[in-house]
Design a protein around this motif. Structure first.
Motif, PDB file in Angstrom:
ATOM      1  N   TYR A 162       0.595  -1.241  -0.170  1.00  0.00           N
ATOM      2  CA  TYR A 162       0.017   0.074   0.013  1.00  0.00           C
ATOM      3  C   TYR A 162       0.813   1.172   0.077  1.00  0.00           C
ATOM      4  O   TYR A 162       0.458   2.105  -0.366  1.00  0.00           O
ATOM      5  N   THR A 163       2.073   1.052   0.572  1.00  0.00           N
ATOM      6  CA  THR A 163       3.098   2.123   0.490  1.00  0.00           C
ATOM      7  C   THR A 163       3.425   2.586  -0.813  1.00  0.00           C
ATOM      8  O   THR A 163       3.537   3.839  -1.278  1.00  0.00           O
ATOM      9  N   ALA A 164       3.941   1.572  -1.597  1.00  0.00           N
ATOM     10  CA  ALA A 164       4.118   1.603  -2.781  1.00  0.00           C
ATOM     11  C   ALA A 164       3.230   2.120  -3.635  1.00  0.00           C
ATOM     12  O   ALA A 164       3.283   3.195  -4.638  1.00  0.00           O
ATOM     13  N   MET A 165       1.794   1.784  -3.598  1.00  0.00           N
ATOM     14  CA  MET A 165       0.942   2.076  -4.334  1.00  0.00           C
ATOM     15  C   MET A 165       0.553   3.679  -4.203  1.00  0.00           C
ATOM     16  O   MET A 165       0.200   4.647  -4.996  1.00  0.00           O
ATOM     17  N   GLY A 174       7.076  12.785 -16.364  1.00  0.00           N
ATOM     18  CA  GLY A 174       7.859  13.995 -16.753  1.00  0.00           C
ATOM     19  C   GLY A 174       8.532  14.684 -15.635  1.00  0.00           C
ATOM     20  O   GLY A 174       9.356  15.950 -15.877  1.00  0.00           O
ATOM     21  N   SER A 175       8.402  14.370 -14.226  1.00  0.00           N
ATOM     22  CA  SER A 175       9.272  14.890 -13.223  1.00  0.00           C
ATOM     23  C   SER A 175      10.481  14.770 -13.099  1.00  0.00           C
ATOM     24  O   SER A 175      11.132  15.515 -12.550  1.00  0.00           O
ATOM     25  N   ASN A 176      11.040  13.793 -13.932  1.00  0.00           N
ATOM     26  CA  ASN A 176      12.554  13.540 -13.928  1.00  0.00           C
ATOM     27  C   ASN A 176      13.015  12.889 -12.584  1.00  0.00           C
ATOM     28  O   ASN A 176      14.152  12.839 -12.388  1.00  0.00           O
ATOM     29  N   VAL A 177      12.207  12.776 -11.710  1.00  0.00           N
ATOM     30  CA  VAL A 177      12.550  12.572 -10.238  1.00  0.00           C
ATOM     31  C   VAL A 177      11.611  11.204 -10.275  1.00  0.00           C
ATOM     32  O   VAL A 177      10.610  11.105  -9.988  1.00  0.00           O
ATOM     33  N   VAL A 178      12.369  10.007 -10.157  1.00  0.00           N
ATOM     34  CA  VAL A 178      11.796   8.792  -9.842  1.00  0.00           C
ATOM     35  C   VAL A 178      11.663   8.542  -8.343  1.00  0.00           C
ATOM     36  O   VAL A 178      12.717   8.485  -7.772  1.00  0.00           O
ATOM     37  N   PRO A 179      10.466   8.426  -7.803  1.00  0.00           N
ATOM     38  CA  PRO A 179      10.270   8.208  -6.393  1.00  0.00           C
ATOM     39  C   PRO A 179      10.727   6.971  -5.761  1.00  0.00           C
ATOM     40  O   PRO A 179      10.940   6.089  -6.369  1.00  0.00           O
ATOM     41  N   LYS A 180      11.067   7.061  -4.542  1.00  0.00           N
ATOM     42  CA  LYS A 180      11.815   6.004  -3.758  1.00  0.00           C
ATOM     43  C   LYS A 180      10.838   5.089  -3.267  1.00  0.00           C
ATOM     44  O   LYS A 180      10.021   5.592  -2.499  1.00  0.00           O
ATOM     45  N   LEU A 181      10.728   3.848  -3.563  1.00  0.00           N
ATOM     46  CA  LEU A 181       9.849   2.877  -2.781  1.00  0.00           C
ATOM     47  C   LEU A 181      10.467   2.577  -1.485  1.00  0.00           C
ATOM     48  O   LEU A 181      11.561   2.327  -1.604  1.00  0.00           O
ATOM     49  N   PRO A 182       9.526   1.994  -0.698  1.00  0.00           N
ATOM     50  CA  PRO A 182      10.067   1.450   0.398  1.00  0.00           C
ATOM     51  C   PRO A 182      11.006   0.185   0.777  1.00  0.00           C
ATOM     52  O   PRO A 182      10.674  -0.538  -0.231  1.00  0.00           O
ATOM     53  N   VAL A 183      11.928   0.180   1.530  1.00  0.00           N
ATOM     54  CA  VAL A 183      12.471  -1.185   1.492  1.00  0.00           C
ATOM     55  C   VAL A 183      11.881  -2.096   2.382  1.00  0.00           C
ATOM     56  O   VAL A 183      11.458  -1.508   3.444  1.00  0.00           O
ATOM     57  N   THR A 184      11.646  -3.220   1.804  1.00  0.00           N
ATOM     58  CA  THR A 184      11.152  -4.538   2.659  1.00  0.00           C
ATOM     59  C   THR A 184      11.967  -5.436   2.555  1.00  0.00           C
ATOM     60  O   THR A 184      12.764  -5.897   1.802  1.00  0.00           O
ATOM     61  N   GLU A 185      11.425  -6.387   3.587  1.00  0.00           N
ATOM     62  CA  GLU A 185      12.440  -7.813   3.848  1.00  0.00           C
ATOM     63  C   GLU A 185      11.632  -8.845   3.115  1.00  0.00           C
ATOM     64  O   GLU A 185      12.033 -10.095   2.781  1.00  0.00           O
ATOM     65  N   ILE A 186      10.438  -8.470   2.821  1.00  0.00           N
ATOM     66  CA  ILE A 186       9.497  -9.591   1.879  1.00  0.00           C
ATOM     67  C   ILE A 186      10.261  -9.634   0.556  1.00  0.00           C
ATOM     68  O   ILE A 186      10.049  -8.634  -0.286  1.00  0.00           O
ATOM     69  N   PHE A 189       7.688  -8.584  -2.346  1.00  0.00           N
ATOM     70  CA  PHE A 189       7.446  -7.075  -2.624  1.00  0.00           C
ATOM     71  C   PHE A 189       8.694  -6.254  -2.939  1.00  0.00           C
ATOM     72  O   PHE A 189       8.673  -5.228  -3.368  1.00  0.00           O
ATOM     73  N   SER A 190       9.950  -6.791  -2.352  1.00  0.00           N
ATOM     74  CA  SER A 190      11.075  -6.286  -2.885  1.00  0.00           C
ATOM     75  C   SER A 190      11.089  -6.321  -4.496  1.00  0.00           C
ATOM     76  O   SER A 190      11.664  -5.271  -5.097  1.00  0.00           O
ATOM     77  N   PHE A 191      10.758  -7.448  -5.053  1.00  0.00           N
ATOM     78  CA  PHE A 191      11.089  -7.486  -6.439  1.00  0.00           C
ATOM     79  C   PHE A 191       9.914  -6.680  -7.148  1.00  0.00           C
ATOM     80  O   PHE A 191      10.308  -6.187  -8.099  1.00  0.00           O
ATOM     81  N   MET A 192       8.680  -6.566  -6.593  1.00  0.00           N
ATOM     82  CA  MET A 192       7.871  -5.708  -7.072  1.00  0.00           C
ATOM     83  C   MET A 192       8.286  -4.269  -7.190  1.00  0.00           C
ATOM     84  O   MET A 192       7.927  -3.501  -8.057  1.00  0.00           O
ATOM     85  N   SER A 195      10.826  -3.754  -9.674  1.00  0.00           N
ATOM     86  CA  SER A 195      10.343  -3.860 -11.247  1.00  0.00           C
ATOM     87  C   SER A 195       9.462  -2.294 -11.732  1.00  0.00           C
ATOM     88  O   SER A 195       9.697  -1.999 -12.454  1.00  0.00           O
ATOM     89  N   LEU A 196       8.792  -1.840 -10.448  1.00  0.00           N
ATOM     90  CA  LEU A 196       8.217  -0.406 -10.610  1.00  0.00           C
ATOM     91  C   LEU A 196       9.237   0.534 -10.768  1.00  0.00           C
ATOM     92  O   LEU A 196       8.876   1.435 -11.655  1.00  0.00           O
ATOM     93  N   THR A 197      10.156   0.567  -9.723  1.00  0.00           N
ATOM     94  CA  THR A 197      11.230   1.409 -10.143  1.00  0.00           C
ATOM     95  C   THR A 197      11.972   1.391 -11.509  1.00  0.00           C
ATOM     96  O   THR A 197      12.149   2.600 -12.010  1.00  0.00           O
ATOM     97  N   LYS A 198      12.313   0.563 -11.882  1.00  0.00           N
ATOM     98  CA  LYS A 198      12.789   0.239 -13.410  1.00  0.00           C
ATOM     99  C   LYS A 198      11.720   0.787 -14.421  1.00  0.00           C
ATOM    100  O   LYS A 198      11.972   1.474 -15.286  1.00  0.00           O
ATOM    101  N   LEU A 199      10.359   0.375 -14.081  1.00  0.00           N
ATOM    102  CA  LEU A 199       9.399   0.894 -15.056  1.00  0.00           C
ATOM    103  C   LEU A 199       9.296   2.273 -15.168  1.00  0.00           C
ATOM    104  O   LEU A 199       8.917   2.941 -16.262  1.00  0.00           O
ATOM    105  N   MET A 200       9.111   2.894 -13.905  1.00  0.00           N
ATOM    106  CA  MET A 200       9.051   4.321 -13.832  1.00  0.00           C
ATOM    107  C   MET A 200      10.294   4.955 -14.515  1.00  0.00           C
ATOM    108  O   MET A 200       9.936   6.064 -15.253  1.00  0.00           O
ATOM    109  N   SER A 201      11.244   4.631 -14.197  1.00  0.00           N
ATOM    110  CA  SER A 201      12.422   5.354 -14.967  1.00  0.00           C
ATOM    111  C   SER A 201      12.549   5.242 -16.411  1.00  0.00           C
ATOM    112  O   SER A 201      12.736   5.929 -17.187  1.00  0.00           O
TER     113      SER A 201
END
Length: 419
Positions: A162-165, A174-186, A189-192, A195-201
């Motif tokens: 939910y934090t990532a969403m 177009g903001s040129n800044v990729v937001p940082k998603l929370p670090v998780t031990e799961i 969710f870490s894989f998700m 993937s989302l960070t790479k996709l947004m970039s």
């Protein structure tokens, strides 16, 4: 419905079913076990009676000790041993009670007797109920505790999702800044998140390339269009042109003008989407509309429109250039899509602007009204971007725009929060 809610409902349904089924099975098992205990006790009374008979040569006399009822009846024929549950009258309690009964045949000095031994079940049933309901109560407590624990633990486990969403909702293309998603031990969710960070970039880079291409293409197209228009102006003024040539050139000139207008509208949309109109100021909407009336006066007079104006003091905090384009498009549409001697009503209040015009057409298709290249009539000379530009400006300026059709009149209502 949320996944967590769906899981909780299914889990609750399964747990309830398990509780009911296990409760019934457990109750039957306990009841049967205690009945078996009573049958074993009746069997012991039979053994004791046979032992007494072998020693004393007579049937023992019972005084219904320990609530055990014993009776003897002479019979002529031996009968099978039978265990059964019966309802008998209890003289001591003066009421009917449920008993476990054993019937068997015993021979005494050549005479056959039917021996009946009865033990009350009431105490056993009470014990069965106590054991069953205590156990079921514990099982229910375990189920409720499990549901509460699942609710708590799943809420914590799904928190990174939910934090990532939430972060994705605030991501602006177009903001040129990729937001940082929370670090998780799961791991999932870490894989998700990766993937989302790479996709947004990747999307951000593609968007910037496309935006740059659109802007450059729009600017580059303007120059050749201007050259073509100037050449056509010179050709139209030539004296040696035939009538057919003049008509062809006029047709080309009209097409070039439409293409230029389309290019201008697309460039404007690109600028709006890229937030290139960032300056915000307080605008006197009454004064702004009065200024626009003088600009559209000739257009309205040419169609002999019946214009009714009701202007009250109103202010709006937005970009001045965008508001100028917004009013131009609204007033232009109200005039162009009106018929001769039609009605045009403009009402301005503190935080509402309503522009209403009569029209030949029926109600516009609201679902597609503000989409790009939407046209009421596909053969119209309009490029279909005017309403899309209006919607984009309203969204960027914090204005709600609504369409209404009543008795042949089209209305566009703009509302905003007064500062």
């Amino acid at each position: 419905m949320k996944l967590f809610t769906k899981y909780s409902r299914l889990n609750l349904a399964v747990m309830s079913l398990v509780f009911v089924i296990s409760g019934l099975i457990y109750y039957l098992l306990i009841s049967n076990m205690l009945i078996a205990e009573l049958d074993e006790a009746l069997g012991e009374y039979e053994v004791r009676m046979e032992k007494y008979l072998s020693i004393n040569g007579a049937l023992p006399v019972f005084e219904n000790i320990e609530e055990v009822l014993v009776s003897y009846h002479k019979i002529n024929k031996a009968q099978d041993k039978v265990y059964s549950t019966v309802k008998l009258y209890d003289a001591e309690e003066h009421a009917y009670g449920v008993f476990r009964q054993l019937l068997f045949t015993q021979k005494v000095k050549g005479q056959l007797y039917q021996v009946k031994i009865c033990i009350p079940i009431e105490g056993t049933k009470m014990l069965t109920n106590v054991i069953a309901f205590t156990t079921l109560g514990m099982l229910l407590l375990v189920i409720v505790s499990s549901l509460i624990f699942n609710y708590w633990i799943l809420g914590r486990l799904w928190r990174p999702f939910y934090t990532a969403m939430s972060v994705l909702r605030t991501y602006k293309l177009g903001s040129n800044v990729v937001p940082k998603l929370p670090v998780t031990e799961i791991e999932e969710f870490s894989f998700m998140n990766a993937s989302l960070t790479k996709l947004m970039s990747s999307i951000g880079e593609d968007y910037n390339v496309l935006k740059e291409f659109t802007e450059n293409a729009a600017h580059e197209i303007q120059t050749p269009l201007a050259i073509i228009r100037s050449k056509l102006d010179v050709m139209i003024q030539a004296e040696n042109l035939s009538e057919s040539q003049s008509m062809e050139i006029s047709s080309i000139y009209t097409g070039i003008r439409r293409l230029s207008k389309l290019n201008h509208s697309l460039l404007l949309l690109a600028k709006i989407e890229n937030d290139q109109f960032s300056g915000i100021e307080k605008i006197d909407m009454k004064e702004k509309l009065q200024e626009k009336f003088s600009q559209f006066h000739e257009l309205w007079e040419g169609k002999a429109l019946q214009v009714v104006v009701d202007l009250n003091d109103s202010t709006l905090e937005a970009n001045h250039d965008l508001v100028d384009v917004l009013l131009n498009n609204l007033l232009s549409n109200a005039g162009n899509h009106n018929y001769d001697r039609g009605d045009l009503k403009i009402a301005l209040h503190a935080d509402v602007l309503e522009i209403t015009n009569s029209g030949n057409g029926a109600k516009l298709e609201e679902a597609a009204l503000f989409t790009r290249f939407y046209k009421e009539n596909q053969h119209s000379s309009s490029n279909g971007l005017g309403l899309s530009i209006i919607k984009q400006i309203c969204d960027r300026s914090g204005i709600d725009v609504h369409y209404r059709f009543t008795d042949g009149y089209h209305s566009f209502i703009l509302t905003w929060i007064t500062p």
